[in-house]
Write a protein that holds these residues in place. Structure first.
Motif, PDB file in Angstrom:
ATOM      1  N   MET A 117      27.748  34.609  -0.996  1.00 29.31           N
ATOM      2  CA  MET A 117      26.974  33.388  -1.170  1.00 29.31           C
ATOM      3  C   MET A 117      26.598  32.772   0.183  1.00 29.31           C
ATOM      4  N   LEU A 118      27.467  32.922   1.188  1.00 31.73           N
ATOM      5  CA  LEU A 118      27.129  32.442   2.529  1.00 31.73           C
ATOM      6  C   LEU A 118      25.936  33.209   3.085  1.00 31.73           C
ATOM      7  N   ALA A 119      25.924  34.518   2.877  1.00 35.09           N
ATOM      8  CA  ALA A 119      24.791  35.329   3.334  1.00 35.09           C
ATOM      9  C   ALA A 119      23.508  34.920   2.622  1.00 35.09           C
ATOM     10  N   MET A 120      23.615  34.619   1.325  1.00 37.46           N
ATOM     11  CA  MET A 120      22.430  34.171   0.597  1.00 37.46           C
ATOM     12  C   MET A 120      21.953  32.808   1.112  1.00 37.46           C
ATOM     13  N   GLY A 121      22.897  31.936   1.452  1.00 36.10           N
ATOM     14  CA  GLY A 121      22.528  30.629   1.969  1.00 36.10           C
ATOM     15  C   GLY A 121      21.827  30.706   3.314  1.00 36.10           C
ATOM     16  N   LEU A 122      22.172  31.700   4.125  1.00 35.40           N
ATOM     17  CA  LEU A 122      21.528  31.862   5.422  1.00 35.40           C
ATOM     18  C   LEU A 122      20.095  32.374   5.298  1.00 35.40           C
ATOM     19  N   THR A 123      19.794  33.064   4.204  1.00 34.14           N
ATOM     20  CA  THR A 123      18.454  33.639   4.047  1.00 34.14           C
ATOM     21  C   THR A 123      17.451  32.664   3.455  1.00 34.14           C
ATOM     22  N   ILE A 124      17.902  31.538   2.943  1.00 28.77           N
ATOM     23  CA  ILE A 124      16.987  30.562   2.356  1.00 28.77           C
ATOM     24  C   ILE A 124      17.042  29.263   3.163  1.00 28.77           C
ATOM     25  N   THR A 125      16.053  28.445   2.988  1.00 27.40           N
ATOM     26  CA  THR A 125      15.939  27.182   3.708  1.00 27.40           C
ATOM     27  C   THR A 125      15.910  26.024   2.719  1.00 27.40           C
ATOM     28  N   PRO A 126      16.165  24.813   3.196  1.00 21.33           N
ATOM     29  CA  PRO A 126      16.030  23.660   2.291  1.00 21.33           C
ATOM     30  C   PRO A 126      14.648  23.566   1.651  1.00 21.33           C
ATOM     31  N   LYS A 127      13.614  24.013   2.383  1.00 19.71           N
ATOM     32  CA  LYS A 127      12.279  24.011   1.801  1.00 19.71           C
ATOM     33  C   LYS A 127      12.184  24.980   0.633  1.00 19.71           C
ATOM     34  N   THR A 253      21.015  25.086  13.384  1.00 21.97           N
ATOM     35  CA  THR A 253      20.865  26.105  14.427  1.00 21.97           C
ATOM     36  C   THR A 253      19.871  27.172  13.965  1.00 21.97           C
ATOM     37  N   PRO A 254      18.602  26.832  13.871  1.00 20.31           N
ATOM     38  CA  PRO A 254      17.625  27.794  13.331  1.00 20.31           C
ATOM     39  C   PRO A 254      17.470  29.044  14.179  1.00 20.31           C
ATOM     40  N   ARG A 255      17.575  28.916  15.508  1.00 17.62           N
ATOM     41  CA  ARG A 255      17.398  30.089  16.352  1.00 17.62           C
ATOM     42  C   ARG A 255      18.536  31.083  16.158  1.00 17.62           C
ATOM     43  N   MET A 256      19.749  30.583  16.069  1.00 21.17           N
ATOM     44  CA  MET A 256      20.884  31.466  15.869  1.00 21.17           C
ATOM     45  C   MET A 256      20.801  32.148  14.507  1.00 21.17           C
ATOM     46  N   VAL A 257      20.447  31.381  13.476  1.00 21.06           N
ATOM     47  CA  VAL A 257      20.358  31.942  12.127  1.00 21.06           C
ATOM     48  C   VAL A 257      19.245  32.969  12.051  1.00 21.06           C
ATOM     49  N   GLU A 258      18.157  32.742  12.797  1.00 22.84           N
ATOM     50  CA  GLU A 258      17.052  33.704  12.798  1.00 22.84           C
ATOM     51  C   GLU A 258      17.505  35.066  13.301  1.00 22.84           C
ATOM     52  N   LYS A 259      18.441  35.071  14.251  1.00 21.20           N
ATOM     53  CA  LYS A 259      18.973  36.340  14.743  1.00 21.20           C
ATOM     54  C   LYS A 259      19.949  36.977  13.765  1.00 21.20           C
ATOM     55  N   VAL A 260      20.592  36.162  12.930  1.00 20.28           N
ATOM     56  CA  VAL A 260      21.610  36.672  12.010  1.00 20.28           C
ATOM     57  C   VAL A 260      21.002  37.139  10.697  1.00 20.28           C
ATOM     58  N   VAL A 261      19.848  36.577  10.319  1.00 19.50           N
ATOM     59  CA  VAL A 261      19.249  36.871   9.013  1.00 19.50           C
ATOM     60  C   VAL A 261      19.079  38.362   8.731  1.00 19.50           C
ATOM     61  N   PRO A 262      18.643  39.196   9.695  1.00 21.06           N
ATOM     62  CA  PRO A 262      18.503  40.626   9.387  1.00 21.06           C
ATOM     63  C   PRO A 262      19.794  41.305   8.959  1.00 21.06           C
ATOM     64  N   PHE A 263      20.942  40.698   9.282  1.00 21.51           N
ATOM     65  CA  PHE A 263      22.223  41.293   8.933  1.00 21.51           C
ATOM     66  C   PHE A 263      22.781  40.750   7.616  1.00 21.51           C
ATOM     67  N   CYS A 264      22.102  39.766   7.014  1.00 19.74           N
ATOM     68  CA  CYS A 264      22.632  39.138   5.798  1.00 19.74           C
ATOM     69  C   CYS A 264      22.608  40.093   4.609  1.00 19.74           C
ATOM     70  N   ALA A 265      21.501  40.810   4.429  1.00 23.11           N
ATOM     71  CA  ALA A 265      21.428  41.743   3.304  1.00 23.11           C
ATOM     72  C   ALA A 265      22.477  42.844   3.404  1.00 23.11           C
ATOM     73  N   PRO A 266      22.639  43.526   4.559  1.00 23.14           N
ATOM     74  CA  PRO A 266      23.728  44.512   4.660  1.00 23.14           C
ATOM     75  C   PRO A 266      25.104  43.906   4.452  1.00 23.14           C
ATOM     76  N   LEU A 267      25.290  42.669   4.925  1.00 24.46           N
ATOM     77  CA  LEU A 267      26.574  42.008   4.715  1.00 24.46           C
ATOM     78  C   LEU A 267      26.813  41.745   3.236  1.00 24.46           C
ATOM     79  N   GLY A 268      25.773  41.315   2.524  1.00 19.51           N
ATOM     80  CA  GLY A 268      25.904  41.111   1.088  1.00 19.51           C
ATOM     81  C   GLY A 268      26.163  42.397   0.342  1.00 19.51           C
TER      82      GLY A 268
END
Length: 384
Positions: A117-127, A253-268
């Protein structure tokens, strides 16, 4: 003064300042090495030294994975998620004595669910969440499919295939429970609306506190009790809290999350593999001792028919492709773990066989559907 050096063609420099410099085309054209002169123009000298070092190290990076190669490897890993789920389930069943203590404990499975669920939260935005909340019609349709169409479909399959009492209880329980959190990952892999998937999963989980006992009593004539307070606590700690943390990190921290997002799907995917292996190991006894054909047929027919119905019905609705994919995956992705627990608690062990097999079959079907959607029919542009 004339000299040869690696990285430079034969140079001809006159005067004290050495202002005339010819840059080389290839370092292979140089035969001898001599010391390089000191240029008064320091900027030119530094640039030439950097180029020379880069050429000297050209052969050192051969075979070393670059960031692009790493992302390609991760994409390959996520594209084979159906295979990984089947392998994880097979290992969990055949090596249950080893896997169950390691991956089947409540602490490990809860941690993997929170990580998912943390990985899913990183891939979406409040918008994304605000836009998903503006689609109440789709959320309501998902609830109707989850607690209207799927339970009736499960009961119909049991009657058509002449299931006995225990088998009927197992498939009806599977059709009457809420959506599973793995649907959020499958929606992400399929290119669907992840925020909408999260909202649909949360809404059916909360509604399930009331609707699941009523459906079981109506369809099976058995009264079951569901501790609503415990369900809400579990949803808050394992789903909402990691999701909110991921959304907050994306905002702060949008810049940091932008670097982490590509790894969210493999982590999930990795978290889901552990959940499948642990669940299969915990229910290995039930899976091995059952009528394999009946359980596999029931656990596959229900999601396939339900997903096909949801897909066909949404073809005539004015919704985007991303929302359609989220709705279809939410429809057939149930929570087999909850059905398994209810079956063991309120019915006999044989009633838990179909939910036990569904822990594997639902993961495999969801992973296959998401892989097909992402590879054959990728979402190029969000439709209005």
């Amino acid at each position: 003064q004339q000299f040869n050096c690696r990285g430079y063609r034969r140079l001809s420099c006159t005067g004290a300042n050495h202002n005339i410099i010819q840059q080389v085309v290839s370092s292979k054209q140089c035969s001898n090495r001599f010391s390089r002169p000191k240029y008064n123009n320091r900027s030119i000298h530094k640039s030439l030294v950097k180029k020379s070092k880069a050429e000297d190290n050209d052969g050192d990076d051969i075979g070393r994975p670059t960031p692009g190669k790493r992302l390609n490897l991760l994409n390959i890993f996520t594209s084979y998620v159906p295979l990984w789920t089947i392998v994880a389930a097979a290992i969990g069943v055949t090596k249950s004595q080893i896997v169950s203590p390691l991956l089947g404990s409540m602490t490990v499975m809860q941690s993997c669910l929170a990580l998912l669920m943390l990985a899913m939260g990183l891939t979406i935005t409040p918008k994304d969440m605000s836009q998903a909340l503006k689609k109440p019609r789709i959320v309501a349709t998902n609830a109707i499919y989850c607690y209207g169409m799927m339970p009736l479909l499960a009961w119909s399959v049991a009657k058509v295939l002449s299931y006995n009492t225990s088998e009927t209880a197992g498939i009806v329980l599977l059709g009457s429970v809420s959506g599973g959190q793995a649907s959020n990952l499958f929606t992400l892999l399929a290119g669907g609306d992840v925020a909408l998937s999260v909202i649909c999963t949360f809404s059916t989980t909360v509604l399930g506190v009331l609707t699941t006992p009523l459906l079981i009593k109506w369809l099976l004539g058995c009264s079951v009790s569901v501790n609503g307070l415990e369900v809400l606590k579990s949803v808050a700690s394992l789903s909402l809290l990691p999701l909110i943390i991921g959304l907050s990190l994306g905002r702060l921290t949008p810049r940091m999350v932008e670097k982490v997002v590509p790894f969210c799907a493999p982590l999930g995917v990795a978290a889901t593999i552990i959940l499948v292996a642990g669940g299969a190991a915990n229910s290995a006894g039930s899976i091995i001792a059952i009528n394999q054909m009946t359980a596999v047929t029931a656990s596959c027919l229900l999601p396939i028919i339900g997903g096909a119905f949801a897909f066909g019905s949404t073809m005539f609705c004015n919704i985007s492709e991303k929302s359609r994919r989220a709705l279809v995956i939410e429809t057939f992705s149930k929570s087999p773990t909850l059905a398994y627990i209810i079956a063991l608690k309120h019915f006999d062990a044989s009633a838990a066989t179909i939910p036990a097999v569904a822990m594997v079959s639902l993961a495999a079907i969801g992973a296959t559907a998401s892989s097909i959607w992402s590879s054959i029919h990728p979402v190029v542009k969000e439709e209005s």
